[in-house]
Scaffold this active site. Sequence first.
Site, PDB file in Angstrom:
ATOM      1  N   HIS A  58       1.123  -0.769   0.049  1.00 29.93           N
ATOM      2  CA  HIS A  58      -0.075  -0.441  -0.345  1.00 29.93           C
ATOM      3  C   HIS A  58       0.844   1.380  -0.256  1.00 29.93           C
ATOM      4  O   HIS A  58       0.248   2.120  -0.157  1.00 29.93           O
ATOM      5  CB  HIS A  58      -0.755   0.063   0.921  1.00 29.93           C
ATOM      6  CG  HIS A  58      -2.227  -1.099   1.107  1.00 29.93           C
ATOM      7  ND1 HIS A  58      -2.482  -1.748   1.974  1.00 29.93           N
ATOM      8  CD2 HIS A  58      -2.794  -1.398  -0.124  1.00 29.93           C
ATOM      9  CE1 HIS A  58      -3.698  -2.489   1.724  1.00 29.93           C
ATOM     10  NE2 HIS A  58      -3.583  -2.751   0.106  1.00 29.93           N
TER      11      HIS A  58
ATOM     12  N   CYS B 219       4.099  18.295 -10.565  1.00 32.72           N
ATOM     13  CA  CYS B 219       5.529  17.766 -10.976  1.00 32.72           C
ATOM     14  C   CYS B 219       6.320  16.589 -10.687  1.00 32.72           C
ATOM     15  O   CYS B 219       6.792  15.961 -11.621  1.00 32.72           O
ATOM     16  CB  CYS B 219       6.803  18.503 -11.145  1.00 32.72           C
ATOM     17  SG  CYS B 219       7.379  18.396  -9.517  1.00 32.72           S
TER      18      CYS B 219
HETATM   19  P1  OAD Z   1      -7.068  -4.075  10.002  1.00 35.56           P
HETATM   20  O1  OAD Z   1      -6.669  -2.789  11.407  1.00 35.56           O
HETATM   21  O2  OAD Z   1      -7.759  -4.390   9.080  1.00 35.56           O
HETATM   22  O3  OAD Z   1      -6.610  -5.885  11.375  1.00 35.56           O
HETATM   23  C1  OAD Z   1      -5.281  -5.316  12.061  1.00 35.56           C
HETATM   24  C2  OAD Z   1      -5.550  -6.843  12.391  1.00 35.56           C
HETATM   25  O4  OAD Z   1      -4.598  -7.783  13.925  1.00 35.56           O
HETATM   26  C3  OAD Z   1      -6.627  -7.877  13.285  1.00 35.56           C
HETATM   27  O5  OAD Z   1      -7.100  -9.464  12.317  1.00 35.56           O
HETATM   28  C4  OAD Z   1      -6.561  -7.331  14.871  1.00 35.56           C
HETATM   29  O6  OAD Z   1      -7.091  -8.457  15.385  1.00 35.56           O
HETATM   30  C5  OAD Z   1      -4.853  -7.489  14.582  1.00 35.56           C
HETATM   31  N1  OAD Z   1      -3.938  -7.427  16.034  1.00 35.56           N
HETATM   32  C6  OAD Z   1      -4.267  -6.811  16.917  1.00 35.56           C
HETATM   33  N2  OAD Z   1      -2.903  -6.111  17.685  1.00 35.56           N
HETATM   34  C7  OAD Z   1      -2.553  -7.674  17.194  1.00 35.56           C
HETATM   35  C8  OAD Z   1      -1.241  -7.440  17.530  1.00 35.56           C
HETATM   36  N3  OAD Z   1      -0.747  -6.975  18.685  1.00 35.56           N
HETATM   37  N4  OAD Z   1      -0.531  -8.576  17.225  1.00 35.56           N
HETATM   38  C9  OAD Z   1      -1.114  -9.516  15.826  1.00 35.56           C
HETATM   39  N5  OAD Z   1      -1.929  -8.738  15.384  1.00 35.56           N
HETATM   40  C10 OAD Z   1      -3.290  -8.138  16.347  1.00 35.56           C
HETATM   41  O7  OAD Z   1      -5.578  -4.222   9.610  1.00 35.56           O
HETATM   42  P2  OAD Z   1      -5.357  -4.236   8.221  1.00 35.56           P
HETATM   43  O8  OAD Z   1      -5.421  -6.275   7.937  1.00 35.56           O
HETATM   44  O9  OAD Z   1      -3.941  -4.181   8.417  1.00 35.56           O
HETATM   45  O10 OAD Z   1      -4.934  -0.282   4.216  1.00 35.56           O
HETATM   46  O11 OAD Z   1      -5.771  -3.157   7.046  1.00 35.56           O
HETATM   47  C11 OAD Z   1      -5.869  -3.649   5.510  1.00 35.56           C
HETATM   48  C12 OAD Z   1      -5.346  -2.196   5.111  1.00 35.56           C
HETATM   49  O12 OAD Z   1      -7.360  -2.105   5.787  1.00 35.56           O
HETATM   50  C13 OAD Z   1      -4.660  -1.330   5.822  1.00 35.56           C
HETATM   51  O13 OAD Z   1      -3.657  -1.674   4.905  1.00 35.56           O
HETATM   52  C14 OAD Z   1      -5.390   0.242   5.160  1.00 35.56           C
HETATM   53  C15 OAD Z   1      -6.971  -0.460   5.772  1.00 35.56           C
HETATM   54  O14 OAD Z   1      -7.860   0.380   4.635  1.00 35.56           O
HETATM   55  C16 OAD Z   1      -5.086   1.353   2.664  1.00 35.56           C
HETATM   56  O15 OAD Z   1      -5.279   2.368   3.250  1.00 35.56           O
HETATM   57  C17 OAD Z   1      -5.590   1.095   1.507  1.00 35.56           C
END
Ligand code: OAD
Length: 247
Positions: free
Chosen positions: A120, A131
Amino acid sequence: MNKLIKKTADLILSSKKTIALTGAGISVESGIPPFRGKGSLWDKIDPMEYAHINSFLKDPEKVWKGLLIEMGEIISQAEPNDGHKGLALLEKNQLLDTIITQNVDGLHQFAGNSDVIEFHGSFAWQRCLECHKPLETTKVDLSKIPPECECGGLLRPDCVFFGEMIPEDSLWRSRKISSECDLMLVVGTSAVVQPASIMPEIAKRNGASVVEINPEETPLTDRITDCFLKGDAGKVMNQLVSALGIK
Ligand code: OAD
């Protein structure tokens, strides 16, 4: 849990090509809030209003003030945690090839991983809409919002907004390595945002094992995951690192 850690360590040791897919959860222990769930970013603000490319183009001042300035401050103060450091140790010991990350915080590179696909994009850089010149985020003059390039054009982060395509080379390479790996570690992602969430499916379809590290189950857990390590990324990675006996 010990049995699952041992099973994962064995999978890592016997795999010829291991890759990782990471998401916001791996950076939670570094103080960066996730996007979904309690206390998350999308709980506070509507992503369609602040993180869609059309919203940015329509009202860049609002998006800078409501999302980007704070995001920059949080990322600039964050440091890698044991989750990032564990993946860096795996690479150092030739046990991990590549990380595909959905995160824009640069913490995997900070921890020492050298092959990171920033699916991303990255918040470390801005680019001018006129530019197209890139500018390091640390060098952006925030006395005027929205900030401008020296040519007077509007600056935008080098991240993927909703409504934008994933950069072609990142998508192509991620699909390729997902189809070639023997093992994929899926760490801290809710696996609900496509096309990143498709990578574990590609890996599985091509015969790889999938290990998930997450305190919560995800849509992958029942369908795709071979080994679910329930817990925070930092704590689980520490257990894995000691089971592998690596430094
Ligand atoms: P999310 O915020 O959707 O999910 C976070 C995940 O991390 C969840 O499954 C939680 O259970 C888990 N979690 C929380 N604390 C944790 C810890 N300490 N250790 C391990 N896991 C933990 O984040 P993403 O899956 O990264 O995109 O979201 C995907 C995309 O959605 C992002 O890149 C962003 C967002 O909209 C864009 O902005 C294009």
